[in-house]
Design an enzyme around this catalytic site. Structure first.
Site, PDB file in Angstrom:
ATOM      1  N   HIS A 294      -1.609 -65.667  49.559  1.00  0.00           N
ATOM      2  CA  HIS A 294      -1.322 -64.860  48.385  1.00  0.00           C
ATOM      3  C   HIS A 294      -0.729 -63.509  48.751  1.00  0.00           C
ATOM      4  CE1 HIS A 294      -2.882 -67.530  45.410  1.00  0.00           C
ATOM      5  NE2 HIS A 294      -3.909 -67.785  46.198  1.00  0.00           N
TER       6      HIS A 294
ATOM      7  N   GLU B 285       1.856 -80.975  39.685  1.00  0.00           N
ATOM      8  CA  GLU B 285       1.325 -80.528  40.973  1.00  0.00           C
ATOM      9  C   GLU B 285       0.200 -81.409  41.489  1.00  0.00           C
ATOM     10  OE1 GLU B 285      -0.111 -76.533  40.556  1.00  0.00           O
ATOM     11  OE2 GLU B 285      -0.922 -76.903  38.574  1.00  0.00           O
TER      12      GLU B 285
ATOM     13  N   ASP C 291       0.986 -76.686  45.607  1.00  0.00           N
ATOM     14  CA  ASP C 291      -0.197 -77.510  45.388  1.00  0.00           C
ATOM     15  C   ASP C 291       0.137 -78.992  45.524  1.00  0.00           C
ATOM     16  OD1 ASP C 291      -2.273 -75.755  45.147  1.00  0.00           O
ATOM     17  OD2 ASP C 291      -1.938 -75.385  43.018  1.00  0.00           O
TER      18      ASP C 291
ATOM     19  N   CYS D 262       9.069 -74.594  40.690  1.00  0.00           N
ATOM     20  CA  CYS D 262       8.651 -73.197  40.834  1.00  0.00           C
ATOM     21  C   CYS D 262       7.807 -72.932  42.074  1.00  0.00           C
ATOM     22  CB  CYS D 262       7.912 -72.731  39.584  1.00  0.00           C
ATOM     23  SG  CYS D 262       6.338 -73.557  39.349  1.00  0.00           S
TER      24      CYS D 262
END
Lengths: 849, 215
Positions: free
Chosen positions: A456, A698, A722, A769
């Site tokens: 992250h 995902e 994911d 994305c």
């Protein structure tokens, strides 16, 4: 003074102990006895009422502050415990049951009490009372049968027998924190008293700090002695642990050592993960927990102060337990071991005793007393001449300061970046919350010790356009504040001590980078049209509205993924409907007519929110995440849906649902939206009843049932991060398997193809994305596969747009077809890099005629 | 409802049964302990009965508390501490009540059992009275949940205690004096689990009698 109560089954024994003690201290002791029972035909036994009376008789004496209760065994222990319960509540905090051996303990304690020892001192003295005896009789140990199995030992001897083991320490780093922690943890599982003797010093095997500060090295001789019911068993277990190299690998290369080796000879360049492109040079400054200012105070109620300290230590133990669990899950058990060691260091009775003694003796406040005791332990560690062990001082200090922060009421995770001038941020790792709070204008670059390119921290650095290198190792933490360092986030290089010439070169590169960036940003404002004429929509992924500025500067044509989690972090309660409405409207307003795709809250056990009280999940990535969680928690979900529906009344706002694996989940969302629409209608609030809905693809399940899902939504958005993780059945935060998690895996590419086909068949838009969208190497492939729109980190937009403009659809399709033939991610990536390099070379030739 | 008279009848019957089985319990204890359990526990319960006779008409809480205190100071061994704590904890739950519903009786026994665990720190399988208490209280809970009348539920309780008591025979002691014997404690029935069974049997019988009287 400290009073002593002697509890024994035998009245004569109790009296005998008193006699002995009084003879030694010559009347200077406060001592009371509770021996035997008052039952005429059963005088041997114990009576809690007698014990309670003995304790009270001492506590009412004005000179007695606290009472230490020593007892023989069996029911005497229970009697003492029962007596504690029988005492008036107010007295209990002054009564302490002590596990010391009765005779030795009583004598040692009385001597110490007579000279005015504090409770902690008297207590420690009593507990260590066997040590001199053990030492003196050590030479007799060889005459005892070694490690006799319990069943063969005479029953009345089993408890008293001492078993001995001599170990030549096998492991390379000696008895450093982790093996010592293993030993302490192991010993705690047995009902036995275990001591270790090294070089003439004997310490209890239950104190990590004392064990480590023995400074035991490889090939040193260690004598282990155990007594008590489990003596033989514990010795056997210790022997097994020692044979297992104390749980250490045979060839130990400590992380810090690896890193030291990775530092190249010239110019101290360290290589880490290239997390966010760009060049930076400037003073380093650490992101750190705020320092605690200690003000020594004198306290009146020492018992309350000791209690406060104990609570703080307990709270920190809990923090460390949580950190250990999180780290085990994210990184691995070996890396989490440090928290085990820290728990043992902080939970060490020795340290607490010393601090409590400072409270008692010097009437210090809890924080100052703890600080004093902590400094002493740290100094003991630092004094070790083994550099590896000496470094453990920092571990003790780090854990110990948590206690100070807790006492000062500073939140456990509060971190501060407050450099005197714009600086390069140095941190162990960056959490989303850390980045979200950064003063962006003052951060020239980011260097972290841990973390990869998909963490992250890295994602956020990229979205803010801040150069970053992650995962450079522990060496990052040795950088001093103010030291000039340089970094190249594209290459993953960090210059720890650049000379004047290197600094100048880095400055020039930074200037060049900034100029290029501003030029490419200008070009990026135009749409991304292929040479063959087709247009690909290029949008930005954002976490907070604050990133919109960078996104628009970089040429974003809208927001393809607004991760709303960040609105929920760092708060006491979830954001209200009105608050969210305001944020969504504000973001949409700034987008000035460009579309805004809002992803509903994607939380789960891996991203816990403090106020949600999510249950602990052993495998949060496979747990109740995303839409699963939201559907189950309408109280959380409805305000968000209402805000989105209302924001969509005035702006081109769309909604997207994460972590969908079943068709029914979308049906349930539809029903909920219908319900909310009816509500809003009734309330007379404007909303968009035709709100466009999308689903994140995902999970493998979503791919396989994409045709079913397509009937219920207006668009698909493939989340490759994911998706890759779930398809490859590998946790991207687990370093051991993280390399499997690549969107270039053939299986992931096939999943993308399937999704595009299902979307095409249903006539809906398919967007992508994940991180992959921002990798120019993937652009041709994705367009060739038929992706309609890409949404990416804002920083990646200019480059990807340029890449698109140089593409021809037929060529892209050919690249995609070839790629799908390949059988490994390695081959695919190599091929795509090759294509990209050829393309770049062609571009250079064009620009340099 | 279970009245104070019922509870007095229980303690009286327990005292009688323990007195009758004094020799048996001591014999069991001689094999793996210090041969005093029977004498100790019989003396303790006899003292309880005497004490209660001197303080008639107390609510259940004070009655149990008095029983607990008496056991702690008249038994002399660990079992006095354990049964003593049983009654002290039971007293907390019983409070000022003069009578108990079956569910309240269960709560009282559960609290008492927890008191024994708290004081003795033994777990099921350690070859202690916990091995009788745990299945017994569980059985009562289940029987009541299944809607059985109290006398039948208490019979099931006593039966579970008896099974638990027998189950201690093959166990190796891990707590208390018997644990010093290690493997040699295997093959002997635990005296504490035995007295627990006798006490619970007494409870079932005492309340069955009461029931018969009412019928």
């Amino acid at each position: 003074m400290i009073g002593l109560v002697i509890v024994s089954h035998s009245a004569q024994l109790a009296e005998g102990v008193r006699e002995l003690v009084e003879q030694v201290v010559q009347g200077g002791a406060a001592i009371a006895v509770a021996g035997g029972t008052d039952i005429p035909d059963a005088p041997i036994g114990t009576d809690p009422a007698k014990v309670a009376a003995a304790i009270e008789s001492l506590l009412i004496r004005p000179e007695v502050s606290d009472v230490l209760v020593l007892m023989d065994l069996g029911s005497a222990i229970m009697s003492a415990e029962a007596a504690f319960d029988l005492l008036p509540e107010a007295m209990r905090s002054r009564v302490h049951l002590c596990e010391a051996p009765l005779v030795e303990g009583a004598l040692a304690a009385a001597v110490r009490a007579k000279i005015g020892g504090s409770l902690a001192e008297v207590y420690a003295e009593a507990r260590d009372a066997l040590a001199p005896k053990i030492e003196q009789l050590a030479s007799w140990q060889h005459l005892l049968p070694a490690a006799v199995p319990l069943a063969e030992a005479a029953p009345e001897q089993a408890d008293r027998e001492s078993v001995e083991l001599t170990i030549v320490v096998p492991n390379q780093l000696g008895l450093h924190a982790r093996p010592a922690a293993r030993l302490v943890t192991l010993v705690a599982q047995y009902d036995a008293r275990v001591t270790l003797t090294h070089d003439g010093r004997t310490v209890p095997a239950t104190s990590l700090n004392r064990l480590v500060t023995l400074g035991v090295r490889q090939h040193d001789v260690l004598v282990v002695r155990a007594s008590g019911p489990d003596a033989s068993a514990v010795i056997e277990a210790i022997e097994a642990l020692a044979l297992d190299n104390f749980g250490d690998p045979i060839e130990v290369t400590e992380p810090t050592e690896i890193i030291a080796a990775a530092v190249s000879e010239e110019g101290d360049v360290v290589v880490g993960a290239p997390a966010s492109e760009g060049v930076a040079v400037g003073p380093a400054f650490h992101l750190r927990a705020p320092a605690i200012e200690l003000e020594e105070g004198v306290v009146a109620d020492t018992a309350a102060e000791r209690q406060r300290l104990r609570e703080a230590v307990a709270a920190v133990m809990e923090q460390l337990r949580t950190l250990r669990a999180e780290t085990t899950r994210r990184v691995g058990a070996a890396e989490a071991g440090i928290f085990d060691a820290q728990m043992l260091m902080i939970g060490d009775r020795d340290l607490l005793d010393a601090a409590e003694e400072a409270i008692e003796l010097r009437r210090l406040d809890a924080a100052s007393a703890w600080n004093l005791a902590l400094r002493a332990v740290v100094a003991r560690y630092r004094a070790l001449d083994d550099p590896y062990l000496a470094r453990r001082a920092e571990d003790v200090l780090d854990a110990g300061q948590r206690v100070l922060r807790h006492l000062a009421g500073v939140p456990a995770d509060a971190l501060l970046f407050d450099p005197p001038e714009p600086a390069i941020l140095v941190a162990t790792d960056l959490r989303p919350s850390d980045v979200a709070r950064l003063p962006a204008g003052r951060v020239l670059g980011i260097i972290t010790a841990e973390g990869g390119v998909t963490g992250h921290g890295a994602i956020l650095a990229r979205s803010l356009g801040i150069p970053a290198v992650t995962g450079v190792g522990a060496v990052a933490l040795t950088i001093a504040d103010g030291q000039i360092v340089g970094l190249d986030g594209g290459a993953g290089h960090v210059w720890l001590a650049p000379d004047a010439q290197t600094i100048e070169q880095l400055r020039q590169r930074r200037e060049r980078w900034l100029t290029e960036r501003s030029e490419s940003r200008k070009r990026a404002q135009a749409p991304a049209r292929l040479r063959s004429g087709e247009t690909i929509e290029v949008a930005a992924n954002i976490n907070l509205p604050g990133e919109l500025e960078t996104a628009l500067l970089n040429g974003a044509e809208g927001v393809g993924l607004f991760r709303t989690e960040f609105l929920y972090f760092e708060r006491e309660a979830p954001p209200s409907e009105e608050e969210q409405l305001e944020i969504y409207r504000d973001a949409a307003r700034r987008l000035d007519g460009r579309p805004l795709v809002i992803r509903t809250l994607d939380v789960g056990g891996d991203k816990p929110l403090p106020y949600l009280r999510q249950p602990h999940e052993p495998n949060p990535f496979l747990g109740q995440r995303g839409l699963r969680y939201c559907l189950d928690h309408p109280g959380l979900f409805r305000p968000q849906m209402r805000a989105i529906l209302r924001a969509a009344a005035d702006y081109p706002v769309r909604v997207m649902f994460p972590m969908v694996s079943r068709w029914e989940e979308l049906v349930m969302v539809d029903a909920l939206i219908d319900e909310i629409c009816a509500e809003l209608q009734a309330e007379g609030l404007p909303f968009d009843e035709d709100l466009q809905r999308g689903v994140m693809i995902e999970t493998p399940s979503a791919v396989l049932i994409a045709d079913h899902l397509a009937r219920l939504v207006d668009f698909f958005s493939i989340g490759t991060n994911d998706l890759a993780q779930y398809i490859m059945a590998a946790d991207r935060d687990n370093a051991a398997v993280a390399n499997l998690v690549s969107a270039y895996q053939p299986a992931v590419l096939r999943a993308i193809r399937e999704t595009v086909e299902a979307g095409r068949a249903a006539g809906i838009k398919v967007s992508l994305c994940g991180e992959m969208a921002g990798d120019p190497k993937a652009t041709a492939l994705l367009i060739g596969l038929g992706i309609d729109a890409l949404s990416m980190s804002p920083a990646a937009i200019p480059l990807v747009k340029e890449r698109i403009r140089r593409l021809d659809m037929a060529e892209a399709k050919r690249i995609a077809a070839l790629t799908l033939e390949m059988s490994s991610a390695e081959e695919i990536e190599a091929y795509l890099s090759d294509v990209e390099q050829t393309e770049l070379a062609a571009k250079r030739m064009e620009s340099e005629p | 409802m279970i009245t104070t008279a019922d509870m007095e009848a229980w303690l009286q019957r327990a005292a009688d049964v323990l007195e009758e089985n004094k020799g048996y319990l001591t014999e069991l204890d001689a094999a793996i302990g210090d041969a005093d359990h029977g004498v100790n526990i019989a003396r303790g319960f006899a003292a309880v009965v005497q004490k209660l006779a001197a303080q008639p008409g107390q609510p259940l809480g004070p009655m149990f508390k008095s029983a607990g205190m008496t056991l702690m100071s008249t038994v002399g061994g660990a079992s006095g501490m354990l049964y003593g704590n049983f009654f002290l904890k039971a007293a907390n739950v019983a409070g000022d009540r003069q009578a108990l519903t079956p569910a309240e009786l269960l709560a009282v026994l559960e609290a008492g059992r927890d008191g024994i665990v708290q004081r003795g720190r033994a777990e099921p399988g350690d070859k202690t009275m916990i091995d009788a208490w745990t299945p017994a209280v569980d059985a009562l809970k289940e029987a009541l949940a299944a809607g059985q009348p109290l006398p039948a539920a208490l019979c099931a309780t006593a039966a579970a205690a008896e099974a638990g008591m027998r189950a201690t025979i093959p166990m190796q002691a891990r707590k208390g004096r018997a644990s010093y014997l290690g493997e040699r404690s295997i093959g002997h029935q635990d005296p504490g689990a035995t007295s627990t069974y006798l006490i619970l049997r007494a409870l079932a019988d005492a309340l069955a009698d009461e029931d018969a009287k009412q019928a």
